[in-house]
Design an enzyme around this catalytic site. Sequence first.
Site, PDB file in Angstrom:
ATOM      1  N   CYS A 105       2.133  -0.762  -2.321  1.00  0.00           N
ATOM      2  CA  CYS A 105       1.684  -0.958  -0.944  1.00  0.00           C
ATOM      3  C   CYS A 105       0.273  -0.392  -0.798  1.00  0.00           C
ATOM      4  O   CYS A 105       0.005   0.751  -1.178  1.00  0.00           O
ATOM      5  CB  CYS A 105       2.646  -0.245  -0.003  1.00  0.00           C
ATOM      6  SG  CYS A 105       2.008   0.056   1.655  1.00  0.00           S
ATOM      7  N   GLU A 106      -0.634  -1.186  -0.243  1.00  0.00           N
ATOM      8  CA  GLU A 106      -2.017  -0.733  -0.125  1.00  0.00           C
ATOM      9  C   GLU A 106      -2.205   0.316   0.965  1.00  0.00           C
ATOM     10  O   GLU A 106      -3.267   0.947   1.038  1.00  0.00           O
ATOM     11  CB  GLU A 106      -2.949  -1.921   0.129  1.00  0.00           C
ATOM     12  CG  GLU A 106      -2.785  -2.596   1.467  1.00  0.00           C
ATOM     13  CD  GLU A 106      -3.741  -3.777   1.644  1.00  0.00           C
ATOM     14  OE1 GLU A 106      -4.141  -4.030   2.792  1.00  0.00           O
ATOM     15  OE2 GLU A 106      -4.076  -4.433   0.642  1.00  0.00           O
ATOM     16  N   HIS A 107      -1.209   0.520   1.798  1.00  0.00           N
ATOM     17  CA  HIS A 107      -1.336   1.500   2.875  1.00  0.00           C
ATOM     18  C   HIS A 107      -0.938   2.906   2.449  1.00  0.00           C
ATOM     19  O   HIS A 107      -1.523   3.887   2.911  1.00  0.00           O
ATOM     20  CB  HIS A 107      -0.480   1.072   4.075  1.00  0.00           C
ATOM     21  CG  HIS A 107      -0.884  -0.247   4.639  1.00  0.00           C
ATOM     22  ND1 HIS A 107       0.027  -1.172   5.119  1.00  0.00           N
ATOM     23  CD2 HIS A 107      -2.108  -0.812   4.787  1.00  0.00           C
ATOM     24  CE1 HIS A 107      -0.616  -2.245   5.543  1.00  0.00           C
ATOM     25  NE2 HIS A 107      -1.910  -2.058   5.356  1.00  0.00           N
ATOM     26  N   HIS A 108       0.073   3.020   1.583  1.00  0.00           N
ATOM     27  CA  HIS A 108       0.569   4.337   1.178  1.00  0.00           C
ATOM     28  C   HIS A 108       0.617   4.536  -0.336  1.00  0.00           C
ATOM     29  O   HIS A 108       0.998   5.607  -0.803  1.00  0.00           O
ATOM     30  CB  HIS A 108       1.984   4.572   1.743  1.00  0.00           C
ATOM     31  CG  HIS A 108       2.063   4.486   3.236  1.00  0.00           C
ATOM     32  ND1 HIS A 108       2.394   3.320   3.902  1.00  0.00           N
ATOM     33  CD2 HIS A 108       1.830   5.414   4.196  1.00  0.00           C
ATOM     34  CE1 HIS A 108       2.379   3.533   5.204  1.00  0.00           C
ATOM     35  NE2 HIS A 108       2.032   4.789   5.415  1.00  0.00           N
ATOM     36  N   GLN A 146       2.726  -7.601   1.331  1.00  0.00           N
ATOM     37  CA  GLN A 146       3.576  -8.686   0.836  1.00  0.00           C
ATOM     38  C   GLN A 146       3.139 -10.042   1.371  1.00  0.00           C
ATOM     39  O   GLN A 146       3.214 -11.057   0.652  1.00  0.00           O
ATOM     40  CB  GLN A 146       5.032  -8.397   1.203  1.00  0.00           C
ATOM     41  CG  GLN A 146       6.019  -9.401   0.638  1.00  0.00           C
ATOM     42  CD  GLN A 146       7.460  -8.999   0.891  1.00  0.00           C
ATOM     43  OE1 GLN A 146       7.795  -7.814   0.864  1.00  0.00           O
ATOM     44  NE2 GLN A 146       8.321  -9.958   1.160  1.00  0.00           N
ATOM     45  N   HIS A 174      10.374  -1.950   0.511  1.00  0.00           N
ATOM     46  CA  HIS A 174       9.123  -1.199   0.566  1.00  0.00           C
ATOM     47  C   HIS A 174       9.434   0.294   0.642  1.00  0.00           C
ATOM     48  O   HIS A 174      10.031   0.757   1.611  1.00  0.00           O
ATOM     49  CB  HIS A 174       8.307  -1.632   1.784  1.00  0.00           C
ATOM     50  CG  HIS A 174       7.782  -3.040   1.677  1.00  0.00           C
ATOM     51  ND1 HIS A 174       6.439  -3.329   1.683  1.00  0.00           N
ATOM     52  CD2 HIS A 174       8.427  -4.227   1.535  1.00  0.00           C
ATOM     53  CE1 HIS A 174       6.274  -4.641   1.565  1.00  0.00           C
ATOM     54  NE2 HIS A 174       7.467  -5.206   1.485  1.00  0.00           N
ATOM     55  N   CYS A 176       7.529   2.637   1.232  1.00  0.00           N
ATOM     56  CA  CYS A 176       6.861   3.291   2.358  1.00  0.00           C
ATOM     57  C   CYS A 176       7.743   3.285   3.601  1.00  0.00           C
ATOM     58  O   CYS A 176       7.501   4.055   4.545  1.00  0.00           O
ATOM     59  CB  CYS A 176       5.526   2.621   2.657  1.00  0.00           C
ATOM     60  SG  CYS A 176       5.642   0.876   3.093  1.00  0.00           S
TER      61      CYS A 176
END
Length: 217
Positions: A105-108, A146, A174, A176
Amino acid sequence: MAQNKDLSMQSDARTADEPVTSAADGRPLPAPEALARHYREILAGLNEDPNREGLLDTPMRAAKAMQYLTRGYHQDLDTIVNGALFSSDNDEMVLLRDIELYSLCEHHLLPIIGKVHVAYLPNGKVIGLSKIARIVDMFAARLQIQENMTRQIAEALMQVTDAKGVGVVVDAKHMCMTMRGVEKQHSSMATSVMLGAFRKDARTRREFLNLIHGSRD
């Protein structure tokens, strides 16, 4: 009726995986030492002792692992496919189900784990079966959301095969959302992208979805 190609005899033109040692433009990949220094700082920032026995080699291990998990940035579609396109008069649906998916995941920077289902309607050519999985891996081995990854896989397959249509469904968990935040361990996310005939023809789309969710016996 379409022919379910889960057990397709179409073979891959290449065999063994080779480690990625250069970027798609031919430049060598950066050495992991700089990245390892940042991991060492992270450990110290967590009030850990980077010099204790169990953590001495952790920064370098983590750096090499992250380089591997993001190897997709240094791969390109032409190299992945490697000319594995073959003339065919088959115009029925080709489907590959349950392709394992591992991404970040590019956020976490936490794992996304799931399965991908890919189908296409050939237009005079078919692609080597394992190349579909390699295309999935190339886009999964990047920092992702995704929704974008699903479309990237579909558009790449459409580009290389010039198919009449492509359908992609991704079903993934996910970390996250399961390891932190709302901590919903039993939730999963489904995304789909339909191109060409899969978008325009409800019967083709329905057949694809029925084959995904139908009996596996």
